[in-house]
Design an enzyme around this catalytic site. Structure first.
Site, PDB file in Angstrom:
ATOM      1  N   CYS A  84     -52.049 -33.297  -4.262  1.00 16.72           N
ATOM      2  CA  CYS A  84     -51.867 -31.857  -4.180  1.00 16.72           C
ATOM      3  C   CYS A  84     -50.740 -31.531  -3.184  1.00 16.72           C
ATOM      4  CB  CYS A  84     -53.110 -31.107  -3.721  1.00 16.72           C
ATOM      5  SG  CYS A  84     -54.512 -31.339  -4.806  1.00 16.72           S
ATOM      6  N   ARG A  89     -46.841 -35.095  -5.895  1.00 15.11           N
ATOM      7  CA  ARG A  89     -48.146 -35.192  -5.218  1.00 15.11           C
ATOM      8  C   ARG A  89     -49.309 -34.895  -6.150  1.00 15.11           C
ATOM      9  NH1 ARG A  89     -47.166 -34.826   0.446  1.00 15.11           N
ATOM     10  NH2 ARG A  89     -49.354 -34.468   0.789  1.00 15.11           N
ATOM     11  N   GLU A 146     -47.397 -57.442  -6.849  1.00 17.37           N
ATOM     12  CA  GLU A 146     -46.590 -56.226  -6.990  1.00 17.37           C
ATOM     13  C   GLU A 146     -46.166 -56.030  -8.454  1.00 17.37           C
ATOM     14  OE1 GLU A 146     -46.328 -53.728  -5.413  1.00 17.37           O
ATOM     15  OE2 GLU A 146     -44.526 -52.731  -6.107  1.00 17.37           O
ATOM     16  N   LYS A 182     -47.287 -52.761 -10.714  1.00 16.30           N
ATOM     17  CA  LYS A 182     -46.289 -51.906 -11.371  1.00 16.30           C
ATOM     18  C   LYS A 182     -46.608 -51.772 -12.851  1.00 16.30           C
ATOM     19  CE  LYS A 182     -44.962 -50.643  -8.766  1.00 16.30           C
ATOM     20  NZ  LYS A 182     -44.852 -50.278  -7.408  1.00 16.30           N
ATOM     21  N   GLU A 191     -49.898 -49.669 -13.618  1.00 16.38           N
ATOM     22  CA  GLU A 191     -49.905 -48.236 -13.290  1.00 16.38           C
ATOM     23  C   GLU A 191     -49.054 -47.410 -14.231  1.00 16.38           C
ATOM     24  OE1 GLU A 191     -48.276 -46.893  -9.501  1.00 16.38           O
ATOM     25  OE2 GLU A 191     -47.100 -48.707  -9.366  1.00 16.38           O
ATOM     26  N   ASN A 250     -55.258 -28.548   0.027  1.00 12.67           N
ATOM     27  CA  ASN A 250     -55.027 -29.966  -0.252  1.00 12.67           C
ATOM     28  C   ASN A 250     -56.039 -30.744   0.581  1.00 12.67           C
ATOM     29  OD1 ASN A 250     -53.994 -32.561  -0.640  1.00 12.67           O
ATOM     30  ND2 ASN A 250     -52.507 -32.328   1.006  1.00 12.67           N
ATOM     31  N   GLY A 251     -56.806 -31.627  -0.069  1.00 12.96           N
ATOM     32  CA  GLY A 251     -57.788 -32.432   0.660  1.00 12.96           C
ATOM     33  C   GLY A 251     -59.135 -32.358  -0.034  1.00 12.96           C
ATOM     34  N   HIS A 273     -60.158 -71.598 -12.066  1.00  9.47           N
ATOM     35  CA  HIS A 273     -61.488 -71.391 -11.480  1.00  9.47           C
ATOM     36  C   HIS A 273     -62.215 -70.211 -12.108  1.00  9.47           C
ATOM     37  CE1 HIS A 273     -60.809 -74.534  -8.569  1.00  9.47           C
ATOM     38  NE2 HIS A 273     -59.610 -74.018  -8.342  1.00  9.47           N
ATOM     39  N   LYS A 322     -48.265 -39.525  -5.993  1.00  6.93           N
ATOM     40  CA  LYS A 322     -47.501 -40.412  -5.133  1.00  6.93           C
ATOM     41  C   LYS A 322     -48.061 -40.513  -3.722  1.00  6.93           C
ATOM     42  CE  LYS A 322     -42.942 -41.977  -4.270  1.00  6.93           C
ATOM     43  NZ  LYS A 322     -43.242 -43.316  -4.793  1.00  6.93           N
ATOM     44  N   TRP A 372     -53.726 -32.319  -8.019  1.00  5.33           N
ATOM     45  CA  TRP A 372     -54.201 -33.617  -8.498  1.00  5.33           C
ATOM     46  C   TRP A 372     -55.712 -33.516  -8.408  1.00  5.33           C
ATOM     47  CZ3 TRP A 372     -57.128 -37.672  -6.520  1.00  5.33           C
ATOM     48  CH2 TRP A 372     -57.051 -38.882  -7.209  1.00  5.33           C
TER      49      TRP A 372
HETATM   50  C1  F6R Z   1     -47.547 -48.013  -6.446  1.00  2.00           C
HETATM   51  C2  F6R Z   1     -47.647 -46.956  -5.502  1.00  2.00           C
HETATM   52  C3  F6R Z   1     -48.836 -46.911  -4.598  1.00  2.00           C
HETATM   53  C4  F6R Z   1     -48.361 -46.677  -3.149  1.00  2.00           C
HETATM   54  C5  F6R Z   1     -49.580 -46.483  -2.225  1.00  2.00           C
HETATM   55  C6  F6R Z   1     -49.159 -46.336  -0.776  1.00  2.00           C
HETATM   56  O1  F6R Z   1     -46.376 -47.926  -7.188  1.00  2.00           O
HETATM   57  O2  F6R Z   1     -46.791 -46.124  -5.420  1.00  2.00           O
HETATM   58  O3  F6R Z   1     -49.596 -48.064  -4.678  1.00  2.00           O
HETATM   59  O4  F6R Z   1     -47.609 -47.767  -2.758  1.00  2.00           O
HETATM   60  O5  F6R Z   1     -50.279 -45.338  -2.614  1.00  2.00           O
HETATM   61  O6  F6R Z   1     -48.272 -45.269  -0.607  1.00  2.00           O
HETATM   62  P1  F6R Z   1     -47.441 -45.119   0.730  1.00  2.00           P
HETATM   63  O7  F6R Z   1     -46.470 -46.246   0.770  1.00  2.00           O
HETATM   64  O8  F6R Z   1     -46.764 -43.798   0.614  1.00  2.00           O
HETATM   65  O9  F6R Z   1     -48.412 -45.197   1.852  1.00  2.00           O
END
Ligand code: F6R
Length: 590
Positions: free
Chosen positions: A2, A26, A468, A472, A475, A98-99, A491, A585, A72
């Site tokens: 949000c 957000r 990683e 990627k 998601e 927000n929260g 295993h 994000k 969100w």
């Molecule tokens: C993956 C992604 C999330 C962020 C995570 C931490 O692509 O974007 O996994 O990496 O939410 O976010 P920050 O780095 O902003 O603390």
């Protein structure tokens, strides 16, 4: 999670709509705006993206005071009814939040038979404001602030005066001023588009904002002094006809240069030799991609550090019992600097007397206030929800930080240090080479897109890269994916391998090549397709070749073909890569 915005100034409606576009990363399931008119508050809200709100809001005339929200969903489905702002039943107050209000059910119960229009936790605040209102809005907001539990940044607009009010605890809230207006916002980068003076609001604070001043209060109403500073210039949403994620991947070569420069410009590891030598343990704490970068940096630095160094997921760190004392170095990694889990972990370490470092992409973010020291990764604004360039830049900063520590502790010879620092200059060209051949990755994506699952495997320093790559892919493509240390498949997980599965084998260390060949055999003999990501070819694999690099730096580049693979697979499946489902994000709730 949000984004909220409030403004007092000319063209408040247009400014709010522009701000919501900048805050859209957000949360993007619904949005709304409220504007103060003579004696009443006008609201426009909708489910869907900001573009839809912008269309609908064309019917609104300009105003001088407005608040806005991009959502969100946490409490209640995605719908126009659940979109913010919410009005009090008498129409005198509008709020955006927000929260998460942890005690909203209890508060709602106290309000008895009052009619609520949404399923959200937030709407209760508008009702409480009406119930507690005795004439003075500041007093009303203070009274309500003492009733709330949880995490919240709430902005209040009322019909009474030309002010905005805010209540803040554990969700980000920045106050800003320009020559022409005053602002409240979730995001320092966003507000810096207008404001040339900003303050980060502390927890448990009420703000009273007029067009030229801000007053801060504790929840008991005692005045609070909060410092203002000049923010870094706001970055505009990049103009691109294509996807932001791809644009951000193509920026990696340039940003790697900046990350190195930013580390040295910022003064590097700001510890004395004595402090560095006393360190008994190191934690690298973060979430998602930021956690993966910590895991990757540590896996490399283990070769030169003579001290326990452990990567920890921030949400676990808060509730587990990791020992911390004055000789504990904790490095908190966060692109946004606003991730709630990471912030809570940093606050905990600081309270326990540990040494705290923020490794972040956002100057002036909450994490930089929670930690004693800050290292800026210099990646520039990252707007696509999936983090890419920040990961590579985090690795540069962390590698330099941990190298410096080794040097101060006497475990890294100066010759090794200077060689590695110099070889970092080869990283941008190495990534450019991969980008020039991205058509090869796009071609492979055509085959990977139909797989039922994709497993990423790697040993030691390649395992975090596997994690990683897998994160990627899942998601943004929604294909099931997991990462394993290559020796671990046998295993249990081998049971899932068949000809519908793809395996991505990452192997940057020639000394472990034969081991990886054996792991590949295990999966190909069960029908899996295998893509190798290595500076050499592996038998029975579709190769994505990496440029040869110093082994300590290989992971910084090896992540790039995996970022591209995720992108191209998602595109071929028709996904919205920049705004994947169910994600946002900046995760500002625990
Ligand atoms: C993956 C992604 C999330 C962020 C995570 C931490 O692509 O974007 O996994 O990496 O939410 O976010 P920050 O780095 O902003 O603390």
């Amino acid at each position: 999670m949000c984004g909220i915005f409030g403004v007092i100034g000319q063209n408040a409606v247009s400014s709010t709509l522009r701000a919501l576009k900048l805050l859209e990363y957000r949360g993007y399931d619904s949005a709304g705006i409220a504007v103060k008119r003579e004696g009443f508050l006008e609201i426009c809200k909708t489910e869907g993206r900001i573009a839809k709100l912008q269309q609908l809001a064309q019917a609104l005339s300009e105003g001088r005071t407005a608040i806005g929200h991009t959502r969100w969903a946490t409490h209640g489905e995605v719908s126009t009814a659940n979109a913010h702002p919410f009005l009090s039943p008498n129409g005198k107050f509008a709020i955006v939040h927000n929260g998460i209000l942890e005690n909203y059910a209890e508060l709602k119960a106290q309000l008895g038979k009052e009619k609520f229009t949404s399923q959200t936790d937030s709407e209760v605040v508008a009702h409480l404001l009406e119930r507690e209102h005795r004439g003075n809005v500041l007093e009303t907001v203070l009274t309500v602030s003492r009733m709330l539990k949880g995490s919240f940044a709430i902005v209040v607009l009322s019909t009474e005066d030309n002010k905005l009010f805010a209540i803040k605890n554990k969700s980000p809230l920045v106050v800003g001023f320009s020559q022409t207006g005053s602002y409240l916002c979730s995001d320092i980068r966003c507000v810096a588009h207008w404001a040339n003076s900003v303050a980060v609001t502390p927890d448990n604070t009420v703000v009273e904002l007029s067009d030229s001043s801000a007053r801060f209060f504790t929840l008991d109403g005692a005045p609070l002094k909060v410092d203002f500073f000049v923010p870094e210039a706001g970055e505009s949403l990049p103009q691109t006809d294509g996807d932001l994620m791809l644009k951000e991947i193509t920026e990696i070569p340039d940003k790697l240069r900046r990350a190195k420069q930013a580390y040295f410009d910022g003064g590097g590891l700001q510890l004395t030799v004595e402090q560095a030598r006393k360190i008994r343990r190191i934690y690298l704490v973060g979430c998602g991609t930021a956690y993966n970068s910590g895991m990757q940096a540590i896996s490399v630095a283990r070769q030169w550090l003579d001290v326990d160094a452990i990567p920890v997921i921030a949400g676990e760190f808060i509730y587990d019992n990791y020992p911390v004392d004055g000789d504990t170095l904790s490095i908190f990694i966060s692109q946004s600097g606003e991730t709630a889990d990471t912030l809570r972990a940093a606050e905990r370490v600081r309270e326990m007397g540990g040494i705290t470092y923020a490794v972040t992409n956002t100057a002036g973010s909450s994490l930089t206030f929670a930690c004693r020291h800050t290292i800026n990764i210099g990646a520039g604004g990252e707007f696509a929800v999936a983090s890419t360039k920040a990961y590579n830049c985090q690795l540069v900063s962390l590698t330099l930080l941990l190298l410096d520590l080794g040097r101060m502790r006497g475990t890294v010879p100066f010759s090794f240090y200077s060689k590695l620092v110099e070889e970092m200059d080869a990283l941008p060209d190495a990534v450019s080479q991969i980008l020039e051949e991205s058509y090869l990755v796009a071609r492979l994506a055509e085959r990977v897109k139909d797989c039922s699952a994709v497993f990423y495997i790697g040993r030691t320093t390649d395992y975090p890269t596997a994690c990683e790559g897998s994160l990627k892919l899942k998601e943004i493509s929604y294909i099931h994916s997991e990462a394993y240390p290559a020796g671990e498949l046998k295993h249990g997980t081998l049971a899932l391998i068949d000809d519908s599965v793809c395996v991505v084998a990452i192997s940057t260390d020639k000394a472990l090549k034969d081991k990886m060949v054996s792991s590949v055999k295990e999966v190909t003999s069960r029908g899996a397709k295998v893509v190798s990501v290595a500076p050499y070819e592996l038998p029975d694999c579709e190769p994505l070749l990496l440029p040869a690099l110093h082994p300590a730096l290989a992971g910084i580049v090896a992540a790039v073909p995996l970022q591209l693979l995720a992108y191209y697979v998602a595109k071929r499946l028709g996904r919205d890569v920049d705004k994947p489902r169910n994600l946002a994000k900046s995760v500002t709730v625990e």
